[in-house]
Design an enzyme around this catalytic site. Structure first.
Site, PDB file in Angstrom:
ATOM      1  N   ASN A   9      37.688   4.976  76.251  1.00 31.89           N
ATOM      2  CA  ASN A   9      38.558   5.527  77.289  1.00 31.89           C
ATOM      3  C   ASN A   9      38.233   7.014  77.415  1.00 31.89           C
ATOM      4  OD1 ASN A   9      40.644   6.463  78.869  1.00 31.89           O
ATOM      5  ND2 ASN A   9      42.281   6.004  77.384  1.00 31.89           N
ATOM      6  N   LYS A  11      39.253   9.106  79.516  1.00 32.99           N
ATOM      7  CA  LYS A  11      40.386   9.907  80.017  1.00 32.99           C
ATOM      8  C   LYS A  11      39.907  10.885  81.101  1.00 32.99           C
ATOM      9  CE  LYS A  11      42.785   9.137  75.716  1.00 32.99           C
ATOM     10  NZ  LYS A  11      43.749   9.580  74.712  1.00 32.99           N
ATOM     11  N   HIS A  95      48.722   2.843  79.762  1.00 31.57           N
ATOM     12  CA  HIS A  95      48.402   3.739  78.643  1.00 31.57           C
ATOM     13  C   HIS A  95      49.600   4.657  78.392  1.00 31.57           C
ATOM     14  CE1 HIS A  95      46.581   6.960  76.331  1.00 31.57           C
ATOM     15  NE2 HIS A  95      45.630   6.094  76.012  1.00 31.57           N
ATOM     16  N   GLU A  97      49.849   7.702  77.860  1.00 32.24           N
ATOM     17  CA  GLU A  97      49.831   8.964  78.619  1.00 32.24           C
ATOM     18  C   GLU A  97      50.347   8.743  80.034  1.00 32.24           C
ATOM     19  OE1 GLU A  97      45.759   9.889  77.744  1.00 32.24           O
ATOM     20  OE2 GLU A  97      46.332  10.243  75.655  1.00 32.24           O
ATOM     21  N   GLU A 167      48.551   0.751  70.684  1.00 36.56           N
ATOM     22  CA  GLU A 167      48.235   2.160  70.459  1.00 36.56           C
ATOM     23  C   GLU A 167      49.503   2.897  70.061  1.00 36.56           C
ATOM     24  OE1 GLU A 167      44.363   3.239  72.698  1.00 36.56           O
ATOM     25  OE2 GLU A 167      46.053   3.709  73.985  1.00 36.56           O
ATOM     26  N   GLY A 173      45.018  10.788  69.625  1.00 37.56           N
ATOM     27  CA  GLY A 173      44.513  12.154  69.722  1.00 37.56           C
ATOM     28  C   GLY A 173      45.045  13.073  68.637  1.00 37.56           C
ATOM     29  N   SER A 213      43.081   7.478  67.384  1.00 38.22           N
ATOM     30  CA  SER A 213      42.222   8.169  66.419  1.00 38.22           C
ATOM     31  C   SER A 213      41.255   7.239  65.699  1.00 38.22           C
ATOM     32  CB  SER A 213      43.065   8.963  65.414  1.00 38.22           C
ATOM     33  OG  SER A 213      43.820   9.955  66.083  1.00 38.22           O
TER      34      SER A 213
HETATM   35  P1  PGA Z   1      42.082   8.702  70.719  1.00 31.47           P
HETATM   36  O1  PGA Z   1      42.688   8.026  72.035  1.00 31.47           O
HETATM   37  O2  PGA Z   1      41.028   7.766  70.191  1.00 31.47           O
HETATM   38  O3  PGA Z   1      41.536  10.019  71.167  1.00 31.47           O
HETATM   39  O4  PGA Z   1      43.216   8.850  69.743  1.00 31.47           O
HETATM   40  C1  PGA Z   1      42.869   6.639  72.110  1.00 31.47           C
HETATM   41  C2  PGA Z   1      43.502   6.271  73.427  1.00 31.47           C
HETATM   42  O5  PGA Z   1      44.363   7.015  73.911  1.00 31.47           O
HETATM   43  O6  PGA Z   1      43.141   5.243  74.046  1.00 31.47           O
END
Ligand code: PGA
Length: 249
Positions: A9, A11, A95, A97, A167, A173, A213
């Protein structure tokens, strides 16, 4: 046996030229890998160019969101047929976010998931609890509600194709990964919940990815768990070497 899925992803990262470079490097090293599904999810602006790079390879492309209507006066939105046209076989939906910053709800997730299937795109539906919810011991309750309301009403042909991503919001992140055991506990619960809704056979085939992560260092331990079928990877998917290592975990 469920086929492993490694999804990147990206982003809101990478301009067109950078996206093409990353896709080109990934194709060179991963384009022939056949025993797992590899999906990259660039931002909308790069989809068309990345499609041209990865065509004729085993790398597939996904978008990071879609709108449920087919077309019309919805300024700023992108539809399923447009994503198909741009080369997407997958789309990430719900997601955290998007839930946190853009008002995504289980109801909109549900509409988007159904629209994706209607237009021939496989949805990757994200669920997960916040740190506060985990500390309050309501992880299962939160995830169960996201599944019941977000993933309801699928027809039996679609169920086995669905991809779910667990997630935990506190792991995204932040560098804090759930331990393989913590993740497996929720993955198992998600599968049981899906089986209660959709029956044993079909829900057994649903792939459930872990996200939060994920790195080349922790992917193998996660993939060893019975109900973890892949990873949805943010930060570590932006670098060629790191994503290659992840895919070849
Ligand atoms: P990350 O993000 O691997 O940077 O923690 C994962 C995600 O949001 O899909």
């Amino acid at each position: 046996m469920r086929r492993p899925v490694l999804a990147g992803n990206w982003k809101m990262n990478k301009k067109i030229e950078e996206a093409v470079k990353l896709a080109t490097e990934l194709k060179a090293k991963l384009g022939e890998v056949k025993d797992r599904d590899i999906i990259i999810c660039p931002p909308y602006t790069s989809l068309g160019k990345v499609r041209d790079v990865i065509k004729d390879s085993n790398i597939k492309m996904g978008a990071q969101d879609l709108f449920w209507e087919e077309k019309g006066a919805f300024t700023g939105e992108v539809s399923g047929p447009m994503l198909k046209d741009a080369g997407c076989d997958y789309v990430i939906i719900g997601h955290s976010e998007r839930r946190q910053y853009f008002g995504e709800t289980d109801e909109s997730v549900n509409k988007k998931m159904k629209a994706a299937f209607n237009f021939g795109i496989i949805p990757i539906v994200c669920v997960g609890e916040t740190l506060k919810q985990r500390e309050e011991n309501i992880t299962f309750k939160v995830v169960e509600k996201q599944i019941h309301e977000g993933i309801k009403g699928l027809d039996e042909n679609s169920v086995p194709k669905l991809i779910v991503a667990y997630e935990p919001v506190w792991a995204i992140g932040t560098g804090k990964t759930a331990t393989p055991e913590q993740a497996e506990e929720v993955h198992k619960f998600i599968r049981q919940t899906l089986k209660r809704i959709y029956g044993d056979g079909d829900a057994h085939s649903i792939r459930i990815l872990y996200g939060g992560s994920v790195t080349p260092a922790n992917i193998a331990g996660l993939m060893n768990q019975e109900d973890i079928d892949g990873g949805l990877v943010g930060g570590a998917s932006l670098d060629t070497e790191s994503f290659i290592k992840l895919v070849n975990y």
